[in-house]
Design a protein around this motif. Structure first.
Motif, short mmCIF file in Angstrom:
data_model
loop_
_atom_site.label_atom_id
_atom_site.label_comp_id
_atom_site.label_asym_id
_atom_site.label_seq_id
_atom_site.Cartn_x
_atom_site.Cartn_y
_atom_site.Cartn_z
N PHE A 17 36.86 43.20 -57.64
CA PHE A 17 36.72 43.71 -59.00
C PHE A 17 35.29 43.59 -59.50
CE2 PHE A 17 41.15 42.18 -58.70
CZ PHE A 17 41.78 43.40 -58.87
N VAL A 18 34.34 44.03 -58.72
CA VAL A 18 32.93 43.90 -59.12
C VAL A 18 32.63 44.75 -60.35
CG1 VAL A 18 30.58 44.45 -58.40
CG2 VAL A 18 32.12 43.30 -56.84
N CYS A 19 33.17 45.97 -60.40
CA CYS A 19 32.78 46.88 -61.48
C CYS A 19 33.76 46.87 -62.65
CB CYS A 19 32.64 48.29 -60.92
SG CYS A 19 34.16 48.92 -60.22
N VAL A 20 34.56 45.86 -62.78
CA VAL A 20 35.54 45.84 -63.87
C VAL A 20 34.86 45.46 -65.17
CG1 VAL A 20 37.59 44.69 -64.76
CG2 VAL A 20 37.47 45.29 -62.36
N ASN A 21 35.06 46.34 -66.17
CA ASN A 21 34.64 46.07 -67.53
C ASN A 21 35.70 46.65 -68.45
OD1 ASN A 21 34.17 48.82 -67.64
ND2 ASN A 21 31.98 48.60 -67.25
N GLN A 22 35.44 46.67 -69.72
CA GLN A 22 36.45 47.11 -70.68
C GLN A 22 36.79 48.60 -70.48
OE1 GLN A 22 35.41 46.35 -74.72
NE2 GLN A 22 37.42 46.86 -75.50
N PHE A 23 35.79 49.44 -70.25
CA PHE A 23 36.05 50.86 -70.05
C PHE A 23 36.85 51.09 -68.78
CE2 PHE A 23 34.95 54.88 -68.03
CZ PHE A 23 35.44 55.76 -68.99
N PHE A 24 36.48 50.40 -67.69
CA PHE A 24 37.20 50.55 -66.43
C PHE A 24 38.67 50.16 -66.59
CE2 PHE A 24 38.74 48.89 -62.38
CZ PHE A 24 38.50 49.98 -61.55
N THR A 25 38.91 49.08 -67.28
CA THR A 25 40.29 48.64 -67.51
C THR A 25 41.06 49.67 -68.32
OG1 THR A 25 39.56 46.35 -67.46
CG2 THR A 25 41.71 46.78 -68.43
N PHE A 26 40.45 50.20 -69.39
CA PHE A 26 41.09 51.23 -70.20
C PHE A 26 41.38 52.48 -69.38
CE2 PHE A 26 40.74 55.01 -72.90
CZ PHE A 26 41.81 54.78 -73.75
N ALA A 27 40.40 52.92 -68.59
CA ALA A 27 40.59 54.13 -67.78
C ALA A 27 41.67 53.93 -66.73
CB ALA A 27 39.26 54.51 -67.12
N THR A 28 41.69 52.77 -66.11
CA THR A 28 42.70 52.49 -65.09
C THR A 28 44.10 52.47 -65.69
OG1 THR A 28 41.10 51.17 -63.87
CG2 THR A 28 43.39 50.88 -63.29
N VAL A 29 44.26 51.82 -66.82
CA VAL A 29 45.57 51.76 -67.47
C VAL A 29 46.00 53.15 -67.92
CG1 VAL A 29 46.80 50.89 -69.50
CG2 VAL A 29 45.38 49.35 -68.15
N THR A 30 45.07 53.95 -68.44
CA THR A 30 45.40 55.31 -68.87
C THR A 30 45.85 56.16 -67.69
OG1 THR A 30 43.80 55.13 -70.65
CG2 THR A 30 44.51 57.35 -70.04
N VAL A 31 45.14 56.10 -66.60
CA VAL A 31 45.52 56.87 -65.40
C VAL A 31 46.88 56.42 -64.89
CG1 VAL A 31 44.94 57.25 -62.98
CG2 VAL A 31 43.17 57.45 -64.73
N MET A 32 47.14 55.13 -64.89
CA MET A 32 48.42 54.64 -64.40
C MET A 32 49.58 55.06 -65.32
SD MET A 32 47.70 53.49 -61.57
CE MET A 32 49.32 52.98 -61.15
N LYS A 33 49.35 55.10 -66.63
CA LYS A 33 50.39 55.55 -67.55
C LYS A 33 50.69 57.04 -67.36
CE LYS A 33 51.51 51.86 -69.75
NZ LYS A 33 52.85 51.33 -69.66
#
Length: 114
Positions: free
Chosen positions: A12-28
């Motif tokens: 998880f090197v590149c994990v930040n707030q935007f990455f987390t939001f984008a990942t959750v959005t894509v998964m939903k």
């Protein structure tokens, strides 16, 4: 540092707030597509006499897969987190190929009703 902290940090090197939001959005969004497949496309593939039984059977196996999948992810994470990424990728590709092979268009087709 513990051995598992070094592996997780590398994953998880590149994990930040935007990455987390984008990942959750894509998964939903992906979850919405999966629910569409389960509740609209799959029941349409079966005759009306077995439609509810087939849908229940598929949902039952999905729940069993959810329980077994959770255990597998937990066990595989400690051997190598990258195995989990590969497992999800292979599963997604297999489902995509299977959908293209077995999906049939039923628009403007009279379905058999009994």
């Amino acid at each position: 540092k513990q051995w598992y902290q070094r592996r997780v940090r590398g994953l998880f090197v590149c994990v930040n707030q935007f990455f987390t939001f984008a990942t959750v959005t894509v998964m939903k969004v992906a979850d919405a597509f999966i629910n569409t497949i389960i509740w609209i496309i799959i029941p349409e593939s079966f005759p009306t006499t077995v439609r509810s039984t087939a849908t229940g059977f598929i949902n039952g196996w999905g729940k069993i897969g959810g329980v077994l999948g959770t255990g597998c992810v937990y066990l595989l994470f400690y051997s190598s987190p990258y195995i989990i990424i590969g497992l999800f990728f292979v599963s997604a590709v297999a489902i995509l190929i299977t959908t293209f092979i077995y999906d049939k268009e039923t628009k403007d087709v009279v379905l058999v009703e009994t």
